[in-house]
Design a protein around this motif. Sequence first.
Motif, PDB file in Angstrom:
ATOM      1  N   ARG A   1       0.830  -1.208   0.000  1.00  0.00           N
ATOM      2  CA  ARG A   1       0.000   0.000   0.000  1.00  0.00           C
ATOM      3  C   ARG A   1       0.865   1.259   0.000  1.00  0.00           C
ATOM      4  O   ARG A   1       0.515   2.275  -0.594  1.00  0.00           O
ATOM      5  CB  ARG A   1      -0.933  -0.013   1.220  1.00  0.00           C
ATOM      6  N   SER A   2       2.023   1.207   0.654  1.00  0.00           N
ATOM      7  CA  SER A   2       2.897   2.375   0.734  1.00  0.00           C
ATOM      8  C   SER A   2       3.636   2.648  -0.566  1.00  0.00           C
ATOM      9  O   SER A   2       4.174   3.740  -0.764  1.00  0.00           O
ATOM     10  CB  SER A   2       3.923   2.186   1.855  1.00  0.00           C
ATOM     11  N   GLY A   3       3.705   1.628  -1.449  1.00  0.00           N
ATOM     12  CA  GLY A   3       4.438   1.791  -2.691  1.00  0.00           C
ATOM     13  C   GLY A   3       5.935   1.545  -2.565  1.00  0.00           C
ATOM     14  O   GLY A   3       6.695   1.809  -3.509  1.00  0.00           O
ATOM     15  N   LEU A   4       6.379   1.035  -1.423  1.00  0.00           N
ATOM     16  CA  LEU A   4       7.804   0.750  -1.252  1.00  0.00           C
ATOM     17  C   LEU A   4       8.251  -0.440  -2.095  1.00  0.00           C
ATOM     18  O   LEU A   4       9.431  -0.596  -2.381  1.00  0.00           O
ATOM     19  CB  LEU A   4       8.114   0.497   0.228  1.00  0.00           C
ATOM     20  N   PHE A   5       7.316  -1.297  -2.465  1.00  0.00           N
ATOM     21  CA  PHE A   5       7.565  -2.379  -3.423  1.00  0.00           C
ATOM     22  C   PHE A   5       6.229  -2.724  -4.058  1.00  0.00           C
ATOM     23  O   PHE A   5       5.179  -2.196  -3.657  1.00  0.00           O
ATOM     24  CB  PHE A   5       8.215  -3.607  -2.751  1.00  0.00           C
ATOM     25  N   ASP A   6       6.262  -3.582  -5.065  1.00  0.00           N
ATOM     26  CA  ASP A   6       5.005  -3.929  -5.736  1.00  0.00           C
ATOM     27  C   ASP A   6       4.865  -5.440  -5.866  1.00  0.00           C
ATOM     28  O   ASP A   6       5.739  -6.212  -5.440  1.00  0.00           O
ATOM     29  CB  ASP A   6       4.897  -3.238  -7.103  1.00  0.00           C
ATOM     30  N   GLU A   7       3.765  -5.841  -6.482  1.00  0.00           N
ATOM     31  CA  GLU A   7       3.453  -7.265  -6.595  1.00  0.00           C
ATOM     32  C   GLU A   7       4.513  -8.020  -7.401  1.00  0.00           C
ATOM     33  O   GLU A   7       4.794  -9.192  -7.114  1.00  0.00           O
ATOM     34  CB  GLU A   7       2.074  -7.445  -7.241  1.00  0.00           C
ATOM     35  N   ASN A   8       5.108  -7.375  -8.393  1.00  0.00           N
ATOM     36  CA  ASN A   8       6.139  -8.042  -9.181  1.00  0.00           C
ATOM     37  C   ASN A   8       7.337  -8.421  -8.320  1.00  0.00           C
ATOM     38  O   ASN A   8       7.970  -9.464  -8.537  1.00  0.00           O
ATOM     39  CB  ASN A   8       6.588  -7.144 -10.337  1.00  0.00           C
ATOM     40  N   ASP A   9       7.657  -7.585  -7.326  1.00  0.00           N
ATOM     41  CA  ASP A   9       8.742  -7.926  -6.402  1.00  0.00           C
ATOM     42  C   ASP A   9       8.397  -9.180  -5.602  1.00  0.00           C
ATOM     43  O   ASP A   9       9.257 -10.048  -5.381  1.00  0.00           O
ATOM     44  CB  ASP A   9       8.993  -6.762  -5.436  1.00  0.00           C
ATOM     45  N   LEU A  10       7.151  -9.288  -5.177  1.00  0.00           N
ATOM     46  CA  LEU A  10       6.749 -10.433  -4.360  1.00  0.00           C
ATOM     47  C   LEU A  10       6.655 -11.718  -5.180  1.00  0.00           C
ATOM     48  O   LEU A  10       6.751 -12.819  -4.633  1.00  0.00           O
ATOM     49  CB  LEU A  10       5.407 -10.155  -3.677  1.00  0.00           C
ATOM     50  N   MET A  11       6.477 -11.581  -6.494  1.00  0.00           N
ATOM     51  CA  MET A  11       6.457 -12.760  -7.363  1.00  0.00           C
ATOM     52  C   MET A  11       7.801 -13.487  -7.358  1.00  0.00           C
ATOM     53  O   MET A  11       7.884 -14.669  -7.690  1.00  0.00           O
ATOM     54  CB  MET A  11       6.096 -12.356  -8.794  1.00  0.00           C
ATOM     55  N   GLU A  12       8.873 -12.776  -6.960  1.00  0.00           N
ATOM     56  CA  GLU A  12      10.217 -13.357  -6.961  1.00  0.00           C
ATOM     57  C   GLU A  12      10.564 -14.039  -5.640  1.00  0.00           C
ATOM     58  O   GLU A  12      11.633 -14.636  -5.532  1.00  0.00           O
ATOM     59  CB  GLU A  12      11.255 -12.255  -7.244  1.00  0.00           C
ATOM     60  N   LEU A  13       9.679 -13.959  -4.659  1.00  0.00           N
ATOM     61  CA  LEU A  13       9.973 -14.491  -3.330  1.00  0.00           C
ATOM     62  C   LEU A  13       9.280 -15.834  -3.101  1.00  0.00           C
ATOM     63  O   LEU A  13       8.252 -16.123  -3.714  1.00  0.00           O
ATOM     64  CB  LEU A  13       9.503 -13.506  -2.258  1.00  0.00           C
ATOM     65  N   PRO A  14       9.832 -16.665  -2.188  1.00  0.00           N
ATOM     66  CA  PRO A  14       9.120 -17.886  -1.804  1.00  0.00           C
ATOM     67  C   PRO A  14       7.840 -17.536  -1.055  1.00  0.00           C
ATOM     68  O   PRO A  14       7.722 -16.450  -0.488  1.00  0.00           O
ATOM     69  CB  PRO A  14      10.128 -18.607  -0.892  1.00  0.00           C
ATOM     70  N   VAL A  15       6.887 -18.432  -1.052  1.00  0.00           N
ATOM     71  CA  VAL A  15       5.590 -18.304  -0.395  1.00  0.00           C
ATOM     72  C   VAL A  15       4.714 -17.276  -1.110  1.00  0.00           C
ATOM     73  O   VAL A  15       3.600 -17.595  -1.557  1.00  0.00           O
ATOM     74  CB  VAL A  15       5.696 -17.945   1.110  1.00  0.00           C
ATOM     75  N   THR A  16       5.183 -16.024  -1.222  1.00  0.00           N
ATOM     76  CA  THR A  16       4.358 -15.001  -1.864  1.00  0.00           C
ATOM     77  C   THR A  16       4.258 -15.227  -3.369  1.00  0.00           C
ATOM     78  O   THR A  16       3.182 -15.053  -3.959  1.00  0.00           O
ATOM     79  CB  THR A  16       4.917 -13.590  -1.591  1.00  0.00           C
ATOM     80  N   GLY A  17       5.371 -15.626  -4.007  1.00  0.00           N
ATOM     81  CA  GLY A  17       5.352 -15.872  -5.449  1.00  0.00           C
ATOM     82  C   GLY A  17       4.341 -16.939  -5.839  1.00  0.00           C
ATOM     83  O   GLY A  17       3.474 -16.702  -6.703  1.00  0.00           O
ATOM     84  N   PRO A  18       4.402 -18.137  -5.219  1.00  0.00           N
ATOM     85  CA  PRO A  18       3.399 -19.167  -5.526  1.00  0.00           C
ATOM     86  C   PRO A  18       1.970 -18.738  -5.212  1.00  0.00           C
ATOM     87  O   PRO A  18       1.036 -19.145  -5.906  1.00  0.00           O
ATOM     88  CB  PRO A  18       3.827 -20.341  -4.634  1.00  0.00           C
ATOM     89  N   ALA A  19       1.776 -17.916  -4.185  1.00  0.00           N
ATOM     90  CA  ALA A  19       0.433 -17.451  -3.839  1.00  0.00           C
ATOM     91  C   ALA A  19      -0.141 -16.583  -4.953  1.00  0.00           C
ATOM     92  O   ALA A  19      -1.306 -16.746  -5.356  1.00  0.00           O
ATOM     93  CB  ALA A  19       0.469 -16.681  -2.522  1.00  0.00           C
ATOM     94  N   PHE A  20       0.647 -15.655  -5.477  1.00  0.00           N
ATOM     95  CA  PHE A  20       0.185 -14.810  -6.584  1.00  0.00           C
ATOM     96  C   PHE A  20      -0.046 -15.650  -7.844  1.00  0.00           C
ATOM     97  O   PHE A  20      -1.017 -15.424  -8.580  1.00  0.00           O
ATOM     98  CB  PHE A  20       1.188 -13.696  -6.871  1.00  0.00           C
ATOM     99  N   ALA A  21       0.824 -16.633  -8.090  1.00  0.00           N
ATOM    100  CA  ALA A  21       0.665 -17.490  -9.263  1.00  0.00           C
ATOM    101  C   ALA A  21      -0.631 -18.293  -9.183  1.00  0.00           C
ATOM    102  O   ALA A  21      -1.336 -18.464 -10.193  1.00  0.00           O
ATOM    103  CB  ALA A  21       1.866 -18.425  -9.387  1.00  0.00           C
TER     104      ALA A  21
END
Length: 387
Positions: free
Chosen positions: A216-236
Motif C-alpha cells: 500500500r505504501s508503494g515501497l515495493f510492488d506485486e512483481n517484487d513479491l512474485m520473486e519471493l518464496p511463499v508469496t510468489g506461488p500465492a500470486f501465481a
Amino acid sequence: MLAPFACQPDQSRGRLHPERMSSFRSPFQRDRDRIIHSSAFRRLKHKTQVFVEHEGDYYRTRLTHSIEVAQVARTISGVLGLNTDLAEAIALAHDLGHTPFGHTGEDALALLMAPYGGFDHNAQALRIVTRLERHYADFDGLNLTWESLEGIAKHNGPVTGPNADEKHSGPLPYALAEVNAEWDLELHTHASAEAQVAAIADDVAYSHHDLHDGLRSGLFDENDLMELPVTGPAFAEVDALYPGLDKMRRRHEALRRVFGRMVEDVIAVAKNRLDAAQPQSVEEIRAMGMTIIRFSKPLYQELKAIRSFLFHRMYRAPTVIVMRKQVTEVVNGLFPLYLAQPEMLPEEWHSDIAAAQSQIELARLVADYVAGMTDRFALQEGQRLLG
C-alpha cells in the motif's frame, strides 16, 4: 474440552492479590477483559507498527496488530485444544509496553535508559499490568493471573538458564526483575503452550500485514513479491484461478493464501510434536526444553527470505529512515528535558516523583511516561517543548 496439556482455568495459580471468583467468567476471561479495558491498550491505537500513526489511515497500528495477533492465537489454540481465552489475553497484552514510534522509539529509549537499567518493551508490559495501571481500589495494576504474567514475560522463550535466547545474556531488565522478585515466574522454563501460540501468532500477523502495508505504501510492488518464496506461488495460484482479477482483489487473495499457509503450517507442526511427546500437563510443556509451537524448518527458511526482503525494502527504506531520524530526535529531546525538570510531568505523576529516592528511580518514572506516549502526543509535545 481442553487438552490435558492446556492451562485449565480452575487450576490457575491465582492472582497476587486474592479476589473472589466471578460467577460467569473464568480467570483468564477476566484477564482478557481487564487488558482490553486498560488505558495502555487504548493508547495502542495511536502507536506505530511500522509507519508512524499519522502517515496513513490504512496502515496497521499497534492496536490493530494486537487484535490480528489475538485472532490468530484463538484460531490456533482452538484447533489444538488449548485455552483460547488465555492465548487471547497474552496476545492482546504482548505489545502494551511499546514506546511511541515502534522499535525506533524503543531503541532510542533503551540507549537513554542504559545508565538506569535499560529498557525492554516486554518487561515494560509487565510493569504496566502490575504497577502503572491504577484504576482499582485494592491494588495497582490489573492483578492478572500468574499464567497471564508468565505468558507476557516469556512467550518468546525462557529468559534465564541454559535454554534462554542469547539476547537475554545480560542482566534481567529491571521491570521484569521487580515483578519476578515479588512472584516467581519461573523464567528458566518455557511458557505454556498458550503463550507459545501467542508468540507464533505475532510472527504470523506481522509477516502478513507488513507485506500488505508495504504494498500500500508503494515501497515495493506485486512483481517484487512474485520473486519471493511463499508469496510468489500465492500470486501465481490466484492468477491461475482468477485471470484478469483487479489489482486490489488480486493482492488480497494472494496475501490471504500466505496467511493461511503460515497458520496451517504451525498447526501441522504443533500436532506432530504434541502427538510425539504426549504431554499430560502444562508443567510437562514448560519442562520440555524446546518450543513446541513453531514453524516447520522449510517454511521458516522461506520466511527468513521474506523478512530479509522487508528489512531492506521497507524497514530501511529511505523514507522510513528519514522518519526514524525525526522521531528519534523527539525521544532524545523529551527524555532529558523531563529528567531535568520532572515537574513538567502531569500532576498525577508528582507524588511518585516526590517519592523517588534516587536518580535511577526518577529516570524510570520518566521512562514510564515517555514510553506511554502515543505517536501523536509525543510529536505534539516535541513541537511544543522542543520546537
